[in-house]
Write an enzyme that holds these catalytic residues in place. Structure first.
Site, PDB file in Angstrom:
ATOM      1  CD  GLU A 114      -2.738   1.317   2.437  1.00 25.78           C
ATOM      2  OE1 GLU A 114      -3.257   2.407   2.744  1.00 25.78           O
ATOM      3  OE2 GLU A 114      -2.940   0.264   3.065  1.00 25.78           O
TER       4      GLU A 114
ATOM      5  CE  LYS B  47      -4.463 -17.890  13.196  1.00 27.78           C
ATOM      6  NZ  LYS B  47      -4.082 -18.596  14.421  1.00 27.78           N
TER       7      LYS B  47
ATOM      8  CG  ASP C  75      -0.927 -16.553  12.477  1.00 24.06           C
ATOM      9  OD1 ASP C  75      -1.290 -16.192  11.341  1.00 24.06           O
ATOM     10  OD2 ASP C  75      -1.416 -17.523  13.079  1.00 24.06           O
TER      11      ASP C  75
ATOM     12  CG  HIS D 155      -4.184   7.215  -0.526  1.00 20.15           C
ATOM     13  ND1 HIS D 155      -4.051   5.849  -0.464  1.00 20.15           N
ATOM     14  CD2 HIS D 155      -4.034   7.665   0.745  1.00 20.15           C
ATOM     15  CE1 HIS D 155      -3.853   5.478   0.791  1.00 20.15           C
ATOM     16  NE2 HIS D 155      -3.847   6.570   1.545  1.00 20.15           N
TER      17      HIS D 155
END
Length: 579
Positions: free
Chosen positions: A247, A379, A455, A553
């Site tokens: 990004e 998660k 993770d 952006h």
């Protein structure tokens, strides 16, 4: 995932010379003179040897009983003797040659008998790959070599994988060569799907380092750019934050936030809690029985006994508490424990299993449904993690001076405070957010997680964050803080042992386990993550308040490339280099 800068190799590395005639001759098998495959000739001669020996032994016993001279033999006995001698010569020759070859052959030649000899003796081979990886085979080494003929052995294995005769997951164990296994699996995938993945690098990665712990069935690795934001002045120390991301603006924005924090005297952090959790679920015949176990687990008088049983799992595991919840006759038991410098999921799971085995003696009617009952909660966004915390619970704060807000962040204190209230607090409440009272904490968390071998899926709860902005010092300066109750990180185990990820941890000074203070490296990494989030929140909110987000952006995060033409050009250049 391993990130390597140089993927391509010279053409010499991709096209190893053909085997010398003397070495090829040394691989001759005793059964090569026969028209049948080796395994068939082995079976025939073994059966002939056994049948001949059994017949002669039976005949000789009969002669001894009838006092017939042993040297008096008939035609059948002569044929049996001939078959015995012939089969014995064959078997001795076959196994003798194989034994000599196993001694004099180099490590690279061990793979030649894969199809004939199965997986014998190859289990220990992957551990040697790190020392010296063999040269990639033709066709599999590079796109330019694809049209060339494969080595005969590899061609047979690829064909077997495509036909389903050899399972793809067993290639590493059977070959003893992780790089070669990945190449063969990759070629089999190309033939099965009819699609080329030549843009996915194969060479330049230590596949033995991921065997049995990071990734199964590898066919290559993904490259991600790693940027560095900083220095972040946190608790009197300077840190440069490695961020793996695609990004645009993210690293630059975080870097601006770090600059604003440093010019204002730095940030401070505090770790409120350090405990990984696991919550098994058990079912009882009645809710009353489930309540009895709940009372037993939550009774302080039983904690020491449970701790002794739980702590057997590791010298770093230390039980901190048990929290229970019921749903009908199902009991959910949330165990919390410290795990040293490891993230700790495996460690706490082992401890929980020890306790469940211990409880089974007194609660025979307990039916353990699962070692994880989602009350952990791993998660998944959950209120229990938001309220009780999981992993490291961290608060990071800083006071940004008025001049820094104006010069570096290009806005003012009042605008930032108002924006945070309306967007991060009220806006998130309108959306019904759970742990999402922030601008983009997940961006920074995920980028650092990938770079340091954490993770990435645990970004879900690790990104729980509430960002607070308040005016201080008569409204001139800005107090900003982030509260993150469940940052799940470790500096040992999992992806942290890969070369690139280990280097990023070393950049932060937290690689490996701390010998003097177990757990301190993981806690420091958690505070660095929170500090990075603080910088990212400060910069993005400033861009929003100043109306700069869309402009930045469009300038840095918008692709104007013609992807198809670019890809074609890159392929052409690669082929030119290969030639």
């Amino acid at each position: 995932m391993e990130v390597r800068g140089g993927v391509g190799q010279g053409s010499a590395a991709r096209h190893p010379p053909a085997p010398e005639p003397s070495r090829a001759a040394a691989r001759v098998q005793a059964g090569d003179a026969l028209p049948l495959p080796i395994r068939h000739t082995n079976l025939i001669f073994s059966a002939l040897f056994a049948a001949s020996l059994a017949y002669l032994m039976r005949r000789w016993r009969e002669k001894i009983r009838s006092s017939t001279p042993l040297h008096a033999v008939g035609l059948a006995e002569m044929l049996a003797i001939f078959g015995l001698v012939a089969s014995l010569i064959y078997l001795l020759s076959f196994f003798g040659i194989a034994f000599v070859q196993s001694i004099v052959s180099s490590g690279d030649d061990d793979e030649d008998f894969l199809v004939g000899s199965g997986s014998s003796g190859s289990a220990a081979a992957p551990s040697r790959q790190h020392a010296q990886a063999p040269a990639p085979c033709e066709l599999l080494g590079s796109p330019a070599a694809a049209p060339e003929k494969m080595p005969e052995d590899d061609e047979e294995i690829v064909a077997s994988v495509v036909a389903g005769k050899v399972p793809s997951y067993a290639l590493e164990a059977r070959l003893g060569d992780c790089r070669r296994a990945a190449g063969i699996r990759r070629e089999a995938l190309r033939r099965i799907t009819g699609r080329d993945i030549e843009g996915l690098p194969l060479d330049g990665f230590d596949y033995a380092s991921i065997l049995g712990q990071c990734c199964e069935l590898p066919v290559g690795y993904v490259q991600l750019p790693v940027g560095v934001a900083g220095p972040l002045l946190l608790d009197g120390r300077r840190f440069y934050l490695p961020m793996a991301t695609t990004e645009g603006c993210l690293v630059a924005s975080t870097n601006r936030g770090c600059k604003a924090i440093a010019e204002s005297g730095g940030a401070t952090s505090v770790v409120l809690r350090d405990a990984m959790t696991r919550a098994p679920v058990a079912r009882f015949p009645t809710a009353r029985r489930a309540a009895e176990l709940k009372a037993f687990l939550e009774d302080p008088a039983n904690f020491d006994t449970l701790s002794v049983v739980f702590n057997r799992s590791s010298r770093f595991a230390r039980l901190q508490g048990v929290q229970c919840a019921m749903a009908g006759r199902n009991l959910y038991m949330r165990f919390s424990c410290s795990t040293g410098d490891a993230m700790g999921m495996n460690m706490v799971s082992k401890g929980v299993q020890n306790v469940l085995d211990f409880l089974q003696d007194d609660f025979h009617d307990m039916d353990v449904i699962s070692i994880s009952g989602n009350f952990c909660s791993d998660k998944k966004p959950s209120a229990v993690n938001w309220i009780e915390g999981r992993g490291k619970s961290v608060v990071c704060e800083a006071v940004i001076g008025e001049e820094v807000v104006k010069k570096v962040l290009k806005t003012d204190v009042q605008s930032l405070v108002e924006l945070n209230t309306i967007k991060n607090l009220a806006g998130s409440a309108v959306a019904g957010a759970l742990g999402g009272f922030n601008a983009h904490a997940s961006n920074i968390v995920t980028a650092i997680f990938i770079a340091t071998g954490q993770d990435p899926a645990q970004n879900v709860e690790s990104s729980h964050c509430i960002t607070m902005l308040e005016p201080v010092n008569a409204g001139r300066d800005l107090h900003i803080s982030v509260t993150m109750p469940s940052i799940e990180v470790g500096t040992v185990g999992g992806g942290t042992q890969l070369a690139s990820q280990s280097a990023c941890l070393d950049l932060l000074g937290v690689r490996g386990a701390s010998r003097d203070r177990p757990g301190s490296n993981a806690r420091l990494l958690a505070t660095v993550v929170a500090g990075g989030v603080l910088a990212g929140e400060l910069s993005l909110l400033s861009a929003l308040a100043a109306g700069q987000l869309v402009k930045s952006h469009m300038k840095y995060n918008r692709s104007s490339k013609d992807v198809s033409s670019t890809t074609a050009t890159e392929k052409t250049r690669q082929r030119e280099v290969d030639v």
